[in-house]
Design a protein around this motif. Structure first.
Motif, PDB file in Angstrom:
ATOM      1  N   TYR A 155       1.020  -1.186   0.069  1.00 36.60           N
ATOM      2  CA  TYR A 155       0.038   0.055   0.034  1.00 36.60           C
ATOM      3  C   TYR A 155       0.985   1.219   0.108  1.00 36.60           C
ATOM      4  N   PRO A 156       0.809   1.958  -0.999  1.00 33.06           N
ATOM      5  CA  PRO A 156       1.341   3.155  -1.123  1.00 33.06           C
ATOM      6  C   PRO A 156       0.784   4.370  -0.489  1.00 33.06           C
ATOM      7  N   SER A 157       1.565   5.278   0.010  1.00 33.09           N
ATOM      8  CA  SER A 157       0.586   6.595   0.471  1.00 33.09           C
ATOM      9  C   SER A 157       1.594   7.754   0.271  1.00 33.09           C
ATOM     10  N   MET A 158       1.037   8.760  -0.076  1.00 31.39           N
ATOM     11  CA  MET A 158       1.886   9.962  -0.445  1.00 31.39           C
ATOM     12  C   MET A 158       2.175  10.911   0.690  1.00 31.39           C
ATOM     13  N   THR A 159       3.472  11.382   0.797  1.00 33.13           N
ATOM     14  CA  THR A 159       3.724  12.378   1.781  1.00 33.13           C
ATOM     15  C   THR A 159       4.474  13.529   1.370  1.00 33.13           C
ATOM     16  N   GLU A 160       4.703  14.397   2.156  1.00 31.56           N
ATOM     17  CA  GLU A 160       5.397  15.644   1.489  1.00 31.56           C
ATOM     18  C   GLU A 160       6.554  15.428   0.796  1.00 31.56           C
ATOM     19  N   SER A 161       7.343  14.344   1.463  1.00 29.38           N
ATOM     20  CA  SER A 161       8.792  13.979   0.946  1.00 29.38           C
ATOM     21  C   SER A 161       8.627  12.725  -0.074  1.00 29.38           C
ATOM     22  N   GLY A 162       7.469  12.563  -0.542  1.00 31.41           N
ATOM     23  CA  GLY A 162       7.352  11.514  -1.383  1.00 31.41           C
ATOM     24  C   GLY A 162       6.394  10.258  -1.159  1.00 31.41           C
ATOM     25  N   PHE A 163       6.544   9.213  -1.881  1.00 33.80           N
ATOM     26  CA  PHE A 163       5.981   8.043  -1.609  1.00 33.80           C
ATOM     27  C   PHE A 163       6.410   7.291  -0.236  1.00 33.80           C
ATOM     28  N   LEU A 164       5.531   6.890   0.531  1.00 36.23           N
ATOM     29  CA  LEU A 164       5.937   5.911   1.582  1.00 36.23           C
ATOM     30  C   LEU A 164       5.117   4.641   1.403  1.00 36.23           C
TER      31      LEU A 164
END
Lengths: 247, 247
Positions: free
Chosen positions: B209-218
Motif C-alpha cells: 500500500y503506497p501513500s504519499m507524503t510531502e517527501s514522496g511515496f511511503l
C-alpha cells in the motif's frame, strides 16, 4: 465540459481494495468524486467497494457500467501482485490486455530504462482500445475504456486524474442545492408538513438531515434540483413552515 | 461474542442516503464498521451506497443479505418523508410493517405523548418479526431481521447501536494484521519477489500500500490472516527480501 443539457447524466464509483474493507485505510476518494460530480451536474447514483478479487471486480464493473452513464474506479493499478484492476477491466470488456507503448513511454519519464522491470511494466498493461489518463505525479497512467474511467487509489493521484478527465465528461444541468437551517427544532415537529411540501413539489428533491453536536441535534433541510424557480418556490414554503412552527 | 470459530464469517454494509452521494455529507460509518468487524474477525466483503429510492434499496438489501453472513445498513430511519429504510426492508423480506408497541414505548421515553404525532410514529414502524436495537441517544430504535441489522445514519447513534449488536454476532477467527514499513523504496523494486512470496504463502493475504507524503511515496506491506505461524513465516521472508534489496 463538452456539453451541458437537461438530460440526467449518471455515474457510479467502484472502489477496489482490501485495505478499505479491512478499515486499515479510510477512503477519501468517494467524497472527493461525489463533490466533483455534483459540481458539474452529474448524478452519482451508486457506490460499491469490493476486495482485490477478480470475480467480484468484473461483476461490479459490468453491473455498474451497464446501468450508468459513467463508471469511475479507484485503486489496484500499481505494480504489485494485488493490483489486478486493469486485467479485470479487460476481462469485463472481453478485450485483450498487453503492455501499451504509450504507457511504457510515460513510465520511462520517471523510471530509468534499466529499472523498468517486469513488475513496473505491469503498470503499462492497458486493455486494447483504451485511452490513457495521464498521471502528472508518478507517471503510471489511468485509462478510459467505453464509459469506464480507471484511476489510481492514492488520493492526490486520483484527484490529478479526475482533473484530466473532467473536460471530456458530458455533464447534466447543474444541480442547485439550498440549505435551510432548522437549528434544534426536532425533525418530528415538521416532518408531516415537510412531506406534504415534498409531495407538492415533484421537480425538486427535499431531504432532512440531522447531525449531532455537543449541545444536541442540529437539523438542516436541503432542497436540490435543476430548476431555480422550482427550488425557490419549495424553499419559500419550507421557510414559512419553519417560521410558523417557531412562532 | 457468542462464539469464535475458524469458519469465515462475512459481512456487507449498505449505506442509504442521497446526502452521501451528493457529497454534502462525508460518510464516517463505513470506516467505523470496518474497524469493528475486523477487530472481531468478521470479513467485510462489500459495501454499497445507494440513494433514498425504494427499488434500489430493496434490490441491494436482497443481493447483499443473500450473499453474506451479515448485512449492516445505515441511514434512513428518521421521521421525515425521505426516511424509507424500514419500509424497504419489510418489502425486501416480504413481511408486513406497522407501528411496533415496543418501539412506540421507547419513543415515549423521550417524546411526550401529546407530541407523538404521525411523523414521529414513523420511527416506530418495524417490520414484523424484527428484534429492536435500542438507541440510548435519541431512543428511536434500529432493528434486526434475519441477518440484516438496520442502524441509524448519525455516526454517534450508529456507534451506540453497533455496540449493542456486537455481543450477538457470530465471529470468525480473529484476523491478525502485521505491517512491514518499507519507507521510500519503490513498489516496483520489490513487486516481483513479493508476488512470489505471496504465491508461496496461500494461507495469508499480502498487500502493498503506497501513500504519499510531502517527501514522496511511503510504502507499507501488510500481511493478514488467521494463522499466526503462517503470518510469521511470510513476514520473515518479506523482511529478508527488503533487507536484501536495501543492502
Amino acid at each position: 465540459m463538452t456539453s451541458a443539457s437537461n438530460d440526467a447524466v449518471t455515474a457510479a464509483i467502484l472502489v477496489i481494495g482490501d485495505e478499505i474493507l479491512s478499515g486499515r485505510t479510510k477512503d477519501r476518494n468517494i467524497g472527493t468524486i461525489a463533490d466533483y460530480l455534483t459540481a458539474v451536474g452529474i448524478d452519482l447514483r451508486e457506490v460499491r467497494i469490493v476486495p482485490d478479487e477478480r470475480a467480484m471486480i468484473v461483476e461490479a464493473v459490468n453491473a455498474l457500467r451497464a446501468r450508468y452513464t459513467y463508471l469511475f474506479t479507484t485503486g489496484g493499478i500499481g505494480p504489485t501482485h494485488d493490483d489486478i484492476t486493469a486485467d479485470c477491466i479487460a476481462e469485463a470488456f472481453g478485450v485483450p490486455i498487453d503492455v501499451d507503448p504509450r504507457a511504457r513511454a510515460m513510465l520511462l519519464e520517471r523510471i530509468k530504462p534499466e529499472d523498468l522491470n517486469a513488475a513496473r511494466l505491469r503498470m503499462a498493461r492497458i486493455p486494447e482500445g483504451a485511452d490513457l489518463i495521464p498521471n502528472p505525479i508518478s507517471k503510471a497512467p489511468g485509462f478510459r475504456i467505453g464509459n469506464v474511467h480507471v484511476m489510481a487509489g492514492v488520493p492526490a493521484i486520483m484527484q490529478a486524474m479526475l482533473d484530466q478527465i473532467g473536460p471530456s465528461l458530458r455533464t447534466g444541468g447543474r444541480v442547485i442545492s439550498e440549505t435551510i437551517e432548522v437549528g434544534n427544532m426536532p425533525e418530528g415537529a415538521y416532518a408531516s408538513e415537510l412531506a406534504a411540501i415534498a409531495g407538492a413539489h415533484a421537480g425538486v428533491s427535499i431531504g432532512s438531515y440531522p447531525s449531532m453536536t455537543e449541545s444536541g441535534f442540529l437539523n438542516r433541510i436541503v432542497v436540490r434540483g435543476r430548476d431555480g424557480a422550482a427550488i425557490t418556490a419549495a424553499r419559500s414554503e419550507i421557510e414559512a413552515l419553519i417560521a410558523r412552527l417557531r412562532a
